[in-house]
Design an enzyme around this catalytic site. Structure first.
Site, PDB file in Angstrom:
ATOM      1  N   GLU A 199      20.974 117.486 -67.246  1.00  0.00           N
ATOM      2  CA  GLU A 199      22.328 116.992 -66.986  1.00  0.00           C
ATOM      3  C   GLU A 199      23.060 116.642 -68.284  1.00  0.00           C
ATOM      4  OE1 GLU A 199      21.942 113.886 -64.012  1.00  0.00           O
ATOM      5  OE2 GLU A 199      21.974 115.388 -62.427  1.00  0.00           O
ATOM      6  N   GLU A 390      18.070 120.580 -58.592  1.00  0.00           N
ATOM      7  CA  GLU A 390      18.025 119.251 -57.952  1.00  0.00           C
ATOM      8  C   GLU A 390      19.019 119.249 -56.819  1.00  0.00           C
ATOM      9  OE1 GLU A 390      18.614 115.666 -60.261  1.00  0.00           O
ATOM     10  OE2 GLU A 390      17.467 116.474 -61.939  1.00  0.00           O
TER      11      GLU A 390
HETATM   12  C1  BGP Z   1      19.967 113.158 -61.428  1.00  0.00           C
HETATM   13  C2  BGP Z   1      18.824 113.037 -62.387  1.00  0.00           C
HETATM   14  C3  BGP Z   1      17.519 112.709 -61.785  1.00  0.00           C
HETATM   15  C4  BGP Z   1      17.596 111.932 -60.514  1.00  0.00           C
HETATM   16  C5  BGP Z   1      18.711 112.287 -59.587  1.00  0.00           C
HETATM   17  C6  BGP Z   1      18.967 111.358 -58.439  1.00  0.00           C
HETATM   18  O1  BGP Z   1      21.097 112.621 -62.001  1.00  0.00           O
HETATM   19  O2  BGP Z   1      18.659 114.217 -63.134  1.00  0.00           O
HETATM   20  O3  BGP Z   1      16.706 112.169 -62.775  1.00  0.00           O
HETATM   21  O4  BGP Z   1      16.997 110.775 -60.430  1.00  0.00           O
HETATM   22  O5  BGP Z   1      19.903 112.432 -60.272  1.00  0.00           O
HETATM   23  O6  BGP Z   1      19.590 110.193 -58.894  1.00  0.00           O
HETATM   24  P1  BGP Z   1      19.066 108.777 -58.521  1.00  0.00           P
HETATM   25  O7  BGP Z   1      17.656 108.733 -58.959  1.00  0.00           O
HETATM   26  O8  BGP Z   1      19.926 107.804 -59.233  1.00  0.00           O
HETATM   27  O9  BGP Z   1      19.197 108.682 -57.046  1.00  0.00           O
END
Ligand code: BGP
Length: 490
Positions: A199, A390
């Protein structure tokens, strides 16, 4: 019949710092995440530090939030959820077995930089760290699972963050390239798919999403300079990687989102476009086209940014274009210049609430059409293979009779898989889908365990209590069928 290619890579994703634990084992150094406390929807995560003999803490996730001269410090009276996380460090065999039983073809994880170079500046890599990931990758291969590896996922060595002020210094470029080439050489026969920075666009996006969203020109200057160094580092890594193994597929990784105008007012359409340029296309162009976009100057001028670009930087960016476009996708955003609608609430959601969408407990919209739109737009723009690395729904799960009936998660994923299928039918070259947090893990945004994404439940709570036992949820058996039918049985 679904339209996914026969060798479509179905699987799941995590990041080292959110699952491994073992934060001080195997010769590992401290990463920025190791000094980050747990937060919640209401309160941020803090970085804890000492400065001039006094302890302090500051909201943030990157070393750039630390006050000048501060040294990260672990306090006895604070809870750091990533120190143990779900202890993947000691459970990886069991976890990989469960992924294999689900039918995973690919597993995305990251490498903790600090397991390989504990402070980032050692001459020689830490053998124990290299051995750990070798065991993980061999275990995956043994189980027919392809590793997809993020080189840097929100876990820079703390020592580098402090010393070089979170990528403000160009020295970071060579340190990163040394780290990346060490990995490429070490795992050249085990890992084919690599992502340079998780990201990468978050440095810009976060400026609007944290605090009051009114970051200063100095904050923008820092974010753009950090990104410039990361673009050069990424490009150099791509060039070196291809020398080491020409078969490597090296990707970018963008926090993907679409931006809708809140009204048909052309001013809103323009505002949404500007938001897309800042949050998506700026970084995407730099890595996938290998050049700064035509609108970059407008963005820099907006905040009086003067970028330090050295001779050769732009050439190397061009030379080190990524081989594939990969991104995370959770939600869409709405942008308006009018006083209409409710303000978005929740962590990491900006703009105005979209009345046509539903929102999660953390305020993230569910918008599968946005995923289709994103895939089609970006494929049209860059024309290189794509991966959704993701996607998922963070929700509070209830354990009942030793399992979780997570039909809400199945519903979310089903809709997004259908959206991907449409994009593929329309011509997008989509190669993989790795759902986020395929096994419950620590939330990056809030540090909570209770924000769960997994097909596999892990018995651990927000205070660090629990047996760490793993249990398949209903979604586990559902995803198993999805994979077995290559997306036909949803
Ligand atoms: C993205 C990241 C992850 C992850 C996901 C979900 O931004 O790459 O590392 O955790 O989001 O976000 P969160 O964990 O805050 O729910």
């Amino acid at each position: 019949m679904a339209h996914f290619r026969k060798d479509f890579l179905w699987g799941g994703a995590v990041a080292a710092n959110q699952v491994e634990g073992g934060y001080n084992e195997g010769g590992k150094g401290l990463s920025v995440t190791d000094i980050t406390t747990a937060g919640s929807l209401e309160s941020p995560r803090y970085l804890t530090y000492t400065l001039d003999g006094k302890d302090g803490k500051v909201a943030g996730m990157f070393a750039s939030s630390l006050p000048k001269g501060a040294k990260g410090k672990i306090f006895d009276n604070e809870y750091y959820p990533n120190h143990v996380a779900i202890d993947f460090y000691h459970h990886y065999k069991e976890d990989i077995k469960m992924f294999a039983d689900m039918g995973f073809k690919v597993f995305r994880t990251s490498i903790a930089w600090t397991r390989i170079f504990p402070t980032g500046e050692e001459d020689k890599p830490n053998q124990e760290g290299l051995d750990f990931y070798r065991r993980v990758f061999e275990e995956l291969k043994k189980n027919g699972i392809e590793p997809l590896v993020t080189i840097s996922h929100y876990e820079d060595p703390l020592a580098l963050g402090e010393k070089y002020n979170d990528w403000q210094d160009r020295k970071m470029i060579d340190l990163y390239v040394k780290y990346a080439t060490t990995l490429f050489k070490e795992y050249k026969d085990l890992v084919k798919y690599w992502l340079t920075f998780n990201e990468i666009n978050s440095s810009l996006m976060f400026l609007k999403m944290v605090g009051d969203g009114n970051a200063s020109d100095e904050d923008y200057q820092k974010a753009y300079q950090k990104l410039h160094h990361q673009f050069v580092a990424s490009a150099k890594a791509v060039v070196e990687g291809h020398k080491i193994n020409p078969d490597f597929m090296i990707g970018n990784m963008i926090a993907g989102s679409v931006y809708y105008p809140g009204t048909p007012d052309p001013k809103d359409v323009l505002a949404a476009r500007y938001e897309e340029e800042l949050s998506q296309l700026y970084c995407a162009d730099a890595q996938a086209k290998g050049e700064y976009p035509s609108f970059a100057k407008r963005l820099w001028d907006e905040h009086n940014v003067h970028l330090k670009i050295e001779d050769g930087d732009l050439e190397v960016m061009k030379e080190g274009k990524v081989d594939m476009y990969t991104f995370s996708y959770y939600m869409s955003n709405m942008v308006t210049t009018h006083d209409v609608g409710e303000k978005a609430k929740g962590n990491f959601s900006a703009g105005t609430r979209n009345p046509y969408l539903e929102y999660s407990e953390w305020g993230w919209s569910t918008d599968p059409d946005g995923l289709q739109l994103y895939l089609e737009k970006m494929y049209d723009r860059y024309g290189i293979p794509m991966m959704v690395v993701e996607n998922g729904l963070g929700a509070v799960d209830k354990l009942e009779d030793g399992t979780v009936h997570d039909d809400y998660r199945i519903d979310y994923l089903r809709k997004h898989i259908k959206a991907m299928d449409k994009a593929v039918e329309h011509g997008v070259d989509l190669r993989a889908y790795t759902t986020w947090g395929c096994i419950d893990c620590v939330s990056a945004g809030t540090g909570q365990m209770s924000k769960r994404y997994g097909f596999i439940y892990v018995d651990r709570d927000d205070k660090g209590e629990g047996t760490l036992k793993r249990l398949p949820k209903d979604s586990y058996y559902w995803y198993q069928k999805v994979i077995a039918s290559n997306g036909d049985e949803l």
